[in-house]
Design a protein around this motif. Structure first.
Motif, PDB file in Angstrom:
ATOM      1  N   ALA A   1     -59.682  14.863   6.294  1.00 55.66           N
ATOM      2  CA  ALA A   1     -59.204  13.700   5.534  1.00 55.66           C
ATOM      3  C   ALA A   1     -57.717  13.811   5.235  1.00 55.66           C
ATOM      4  O   ALA A   1     -56.983  12.821   5.282  1.00 55.66           O
ATOM      5  N   ARG A   2     -57.289  15.032   4.942  1.00 55.06           N
ATOM      6  CA  ARG A   2     -55.871  15.251   4.613  1.00 55.06           C
ATOM      7  C   ARG A   2     -54.966  14.956   5.810  1.00 55.06           C
ATOM      8  O   ARG A   2     -53.817  14.530   5.640  1.00 55.06           O
ATOM      9  N   ALA A   3     -55.491  15.165   7.019  1.00 52.28           N
ATOM     10  CA  ALA A   3     -54.684  14.964   8.228  1.00 52.28           C
ATOM     11  C   ALA A   3     -54.909  13.597   8.867  1.00 52.28           C
ATOM     12  O   ALA A   3     -54.275  13.275   9.871  1.00 52.28           O
ATOM     13  N   THR A   4     -55.814  12.789   8.296  1.00 50.07           N
ATOM     14  CA  THR A   4     -56.145  11.490   8.882  1.00 50.07           C
ATOM     15  C   THR A   4     -55.266  10.395   8.295  1.00 50.07           C
ATOM     16  O   THR A   4     -55.163  10.267   7.072  1.00 50.07           O
ATOM     17  N   ALA A   5     -54.634   9.633   9.161  1.00 50.16           N
ATOM     18  CA  ALA A   5     -53.800   8.518   8.706  1.00 50.16           C
ATOM     19  C   ALA A   5     -54.667   7.473   8.017  1.00 50.16           C
ATOM     20  O   ALA A   5     -55.773   7.175   8.451  1.00 50.16           O
ATOM     21  N   GLY A   6     -54.137   6.921   6.945  1.00 53.21           N
ATOM     22  CA  GLY A   6     -54.860   5.890   6.216  1.00 53.21           C
ATOM     23  C   GLY A   6     -55.616   6.412   5.015  1.00 53.21           C
ATOM     24  O   GLY A   6     -56.022   5.634   4.155  1.00 53.21           O
ATOM     25  N   TRP A   7     -55.821   7.735   4.970  1.00 59.92           N
ATOM     26  CA  TRP A   7     -56.491   8.321   3.815  1.00 59.92           C
ATOM     27  C   TRP A   7     -55.463   8.632   2.738  1.00 59.92           C
ATOM     28  O   TRP A   7     -54.432   9.244   3.000  1.00 59.92           O
ATOM     29  N   LYS A   8     -55.749   8.212   1.524  1.00 60.10           N
ATOM     30  CA  LYS A   8     -54.901   8.581   0.407  1.00 60.10           C
ATOM     31  C   LYS A   8     -55.090  10.071   0.120  1.00 60.10           C
ATOM     32  O   LYS A   8     -56.206  10.577   0.127  1.00 60.10           O
ATOM     33  N   ASN A   9     -53.989  10.770  -0.164  1.00 58.95           N
ATOM     34  CA  ASN A   9     -54.091  12.200  -0.431  1.00 58.95           C
ATOM     35  C   ASN A   9     -54.984  12.497  -1.627  1.00 58.95           C
ATOM     36  O   ASN A   9     -55.642  13.531  -1.688  1.00 58.95           O
ATOM     37  N   TRP A  10     -55.017  11.579  -2.627  1.00 57.63           N
ATOM     38  CA  TRP A  10     -55.839  11.853  -3.799  1.00 57.63           C
ATOM     39  C   TRP A  10     -57.320  11.783  -3.449  1.00 57.63           C
ATOM     40  O   TRP A  10     -58.139  12.489  -4.056  1.00 57.63           O
ATOM     41  N   LYS A  11     -57.676  10.959  -2.456  1.00 54.95           N
ATOM     42  CA  LYS A  11     -59.070  10.920  -2.022  1.00 54.95           C
ATOM     43  C   LYS A  11     -59.456  12.225  -1.333  1.00 54.95           C
ATOM     44  O   LYS A  11     -60.563  12.748  -1.534  1.00 54.95           O
ATOM     45  N   ALA A  12     -58.553  12.748  -0.510  1.00 56.51           N
ATOM     46  CA  ALA A  12     -58.806  14.039   0.125  1.00 56.51           C
ATOM     47  C   ALA A  12     -58.908  15.140  -0.927  1.00 56.51           C
ATOM     48  O   ALA A  12     -59.754  16.042  -0.826  1.00 56.51           O
ATOM     49  N   ALA A  13     -58.055  15.071  -1.940  1.00 53.99           N
ATOM     50  CA  ALA A  13     -58.095  16.073  -3.006  1.00 53.99           C
ATOM     51  C   ALA A  13     -59.439  16.079  -3.717  1.00 53.99           C
ATOM     52  O   ALA A  13     -59.931  17.138  -4.128  1.00 53.99           O
ATOM     53  N   LEU A  14     -60.056  14.927  -3.868  1.00 52.25           N
ATOM     54  CA  LEU A  14     -61.376  14.851  -4.492  1.00 52.25           C
ATOM     55  C   LEU A  14     -62.405  15.637  -3.681  1.00 52.25           C
ATOM     56  O   LEU A  14     -63.271  16.315  -4.248  1.00 52.25           O
ATOM     57  N   ILE A  15     -62.314  15.562  -2.356  1.00 51.20           N
ATOM     58  CA  ILE A  15     -63.227  16.327  -1.504  1.00 51.20           C
ATOM     59  C   ILE A  15     -63.017  17.823  -1.725  1.00 51.20           C
ATOM     60  O   ILE A  15     -63.980  18.599  -1.816  1.00 51.20           O
ATOM     61  N   ASN A  16     -61.760  18.229  -1.825  1.00 46.39           N
ATOM     62  CA  ASN A  16     -61.453  19.644  -2.058  1.00 46.39           C
ATOM     63  C   ASN A  16     -62.014  20.117  -3.395  1.00 46.39           C
ATOM     64  O   ASN A  16     -62.521  21.235  -3.511  1.00 46.39           O
ATOM     65  N   ILE A  17     -61.944  19.265  -4.393  1.00 42.23           N
ATOM     66  CA  ILE A  17     -62.469  19.622  -5.715  1.00 42.23           C
ATOM     67  C   ILE A  17     -63.993  19.728  -5.679  1.00 42.23           C
ATOM     68  O   ILE A  17     -64.584  20.610  -6.317  1.00 42.23           O
ATOM     69  N   VAL A  18     -64.642  18.845  -4.922  1.00 41.55           N
ATOM     70  CA  VAL A  18     -66.094  18.955  -4.749  1.00 41.55           C
ATOM     71  C   VAL A  18     -66.441  20.261  -4.036  1.00 41.55           C
ATOM     72  O   VAL A  18     -67.438  20.925  -4.358  1.00 41.55           O
ATOM     73  N   GLY A  19     -65.594  20.669  -3.077  1.00 37.21           N
ATOM     74  CA  GLY A  19     -65.781  21.956  -2.412  1.00 37.21           C
ATOM     75  C   GLY A  19     -65.676  23.110  -3.384  1.00 37.21           C
ATOM     76  O   GLY A  19     -66.454  24.078  -3.322  1.00 37.21           O
ATOM     77  N   LEU A  20     -64.725  23.024  -4.302  1.00 40.68           N
ATOM     78  CA  LEU A  20     -64.586  24.052  -5.341  1.00 40.68           C
ATOM     79  C   LEU A  20     -65.832  24.085  -6.225  1.00 40.68           C
ATOM     80  O   LEU A  20     -66.351  25.169  -6.545  1.00 40.68           O
ATOM     81  N   ALA A  21     -66.327  22.928  -6.615  1.00 38.00           N
ATOM     82  CA  ALA A  21     -67.536  22.858  -7.438  1.00 38.00           C
ATOM     83  C   ALA A  21     -68.732  23.458  -6.695  1.00 38.00           C
ATOM     84  O   ALA A  21     -69.559  24.161  -7.297  1.00 38.00           O
ATOM     85  N   SER A  22     -68.820  23.204  -5.390  1.00 38.58           N
ATOM     86  CA  SER A  22     -69.899  23.761  -4.589  1.00 38.58           C
ATOM     87  C   SER A  22     -69.801  25.280  -4.525  1.00 38.58           C
ATOM     88  O   SER A  22     -70.814  25.991  -4.589  1.00 38.58           O
ATOM     89  N   MET A  23     -68.572  25.788  -4.432  1.00 35.55           N
ATOM     90  CA  MET A  23     -68.357  27.229  -4.410  1.00 35.55           C
ATOM     91  C   MET A  23     -68.824  27.861  -5.718  1.00 35.55           C
ATOM     92  O   MET A  23     -69.517  28.893  -5.722  1.00 35.55           O
ATOM     93  N   ILE A  24     -68.483  27.242  -6.831  1.00 41.09           N
ATOM     94  CA  ILE A  24     -68.872  27.766  -8.144  1.00 41.09           C
ATOM     95  C   ILE A  24     -70.386  27.668  -8.328  1.00 41.09           C
ATOM     96  O   ILE A  24     -71.028  28.583  -8.863  1.00 41.09           O
ATOM     97  N   PHE A  25     -70.966  26.565  -7.880  1.00 38.72           N
ATOM     98  CA  PHE A  25     -72.420  26.378  -7.951  1.00 38.72           C
ATOM     99  C   PHE A  25     -73.132  27.474  -7.164  1.00 38.72           C
ATOM    100  O   PHE A  25     -74.133  28.041  -7.620  1.00 38.72           O
TER     101      PHE A  25
END
Length: 348
Positions: free
Chosen positions: A305-329
């Motif tokens: 998402a971070r490398a895809t044109a048209g995606w807002k960086n904040w939307k990609a950041a949300l995916i990264n944060i969900v990844g962090l939550a999954s790691m902690i879970f």
């Protein structure tokens, strides 16, 4: 069963407790630095608006005859210049003092890392095995990995305002690990008596450590775009003021994730090879295997998402944060609550 060197085990505990205390001191120094930077940023912004105000005042004070004298007999333009020079000197002094605080924080963190690493190594020497045999030791290793990754990433002075955001969660993790997850030094269960233990678990731990740094950077990136420089308001605005720009935070999250994805992925593959040797199958959709795969997919999705044109960086950041939550879970809930083939992670 190999004997445990209780003396070295005790030294390991002392080194861990000492590292915790040093990190606490570093946190307080970093918070003091953070507060100083808030005042310095306000002063810089005030000074940036001063030239326009001074120009207006000078046009009022200076008439056709030249310059108007102020009460002490000094021309208004000269008095303004002296005031501005004094203000610059004061600001430079405050910046120098803040810089010393940031240097102290960095030095304290490295001392803490040295003690932290000593604790981890002594734990292994005391038990004559690789020190990743239970959840306490895994917590010890992953928190050490986060601190090393952060210390390397935050070498530049402009990044050191991030230390409170790193130290606070790591101290919470270390406190919980040193109390609720603590396990006496002992040999590992038979299932972990394998040469794959240091290879698989250490690779996963390194990937997870760097992934945590990436996730924290994405969280701060969202805070910074919400509270843009010069437009901060309220409590969260005060928190965001000393942070680097959103662009820098996004770049840090992205670069850390680039390292996390292949490292964590290799760790999963190594675990699959070990599973085939231990359980006769590469993959069995065990809860920990499943959540680890989901976490890896989330990091892959973030980078895509971070490398895809048209995606807002904040939307990609949300995916990264969900990844962090999954790691902690995966670290806590899966290891401590869910029953599976990896349930021995919390035991000796």
């Amino acid at each position: 069963m190999l004997p445990v060197n209780q003396t070295l085990s005790n030294y390991s505990d002392i080194a861990f407790q000492s590292a915790f205390v040093i990190y606490v001191v570093a946190l307080f120094v970093s918070l003091f630095f953070y507060g100083k930077m808030q005042g310095i940023i306000d002063a810089r912004r005030e000074r940036a608006t001063r030239p326009a105000e001074a120009s207006v005042a000078q046009r009022v004070a200076v008439g056709d005859a030249g310059s108007t004298l102020v009460d002490d007999g000094v021309p208004a333009s000269a008095s303004d210049a002296n005031d501005e020079q004094l203000s610059d000197g004061e600001l430079a002094g405050r910046e120098a003092r803040a810089d010393k605080l940031s240097g102290m924080t960095q030095a304290l963190v490295w001392v803490g890392i040295l003690l932290h690493a000593t604790s981890w190594v002594l734990r292994g020497v005391a038990t004559e095995r690789f020190p990743l045999g239970n959840l306490y030791e895994y917590m010890l290793g992953i928190s050490l990995g986060v601190m090393i990754a952060a210390a390397v990433a935050l070498q530049r002075r402009s990044w050191r305002s991030l230390w409170p955001w790193v130290l606070t969660p790591m101290l919470a993790l270390m406190f919980y690990g040193g109390t609720e997850l603590y396990a006496e030094s002992a040999p590992v269960v038979p299932a972990l008596q394998s040469n794959w233990l240091p290879i698989h678990v250490s690779t996963v731990a390194i990937g997870a450590s760097i992934g945590i740094v990436s996730g924290v950077a994405s969280l701060l990136y969202l805070l910074r775009i919400w509270q843009a420089p010069g437009q901060e308001k309220g409590f969260f605005g005060a928190l965001a003021k000393p942070l680097p720009t959103a662009k820098k935070l996004d770049a840090l999250a992205y670069r850390a994730a680039i390292v996390t994805l292949p490292t964590f992925g290799v760790g999963i593959l190594l675990g699959a090879i070990w599973a085939e040797a231990a359980w006769g199958r590469f993959w069995g959709w065990d809860p920990k295997e499943t959540v680890s795969l989901i976490t890896w997919i989330l990091y892959a999705a973030y980078l895509h998402a971070r490398a895809t044109a048209g995606w807002k960086n904040w939307k990609a950041a949300l995916i990264n944060i969900v990844g962090l939550a999954s790691m902690i879970f995966n670290l806590f809930f899966i290891n401590l609550v869910v029953s599976g083939l990896h349930s021995y992670a919390g035991l000796n």
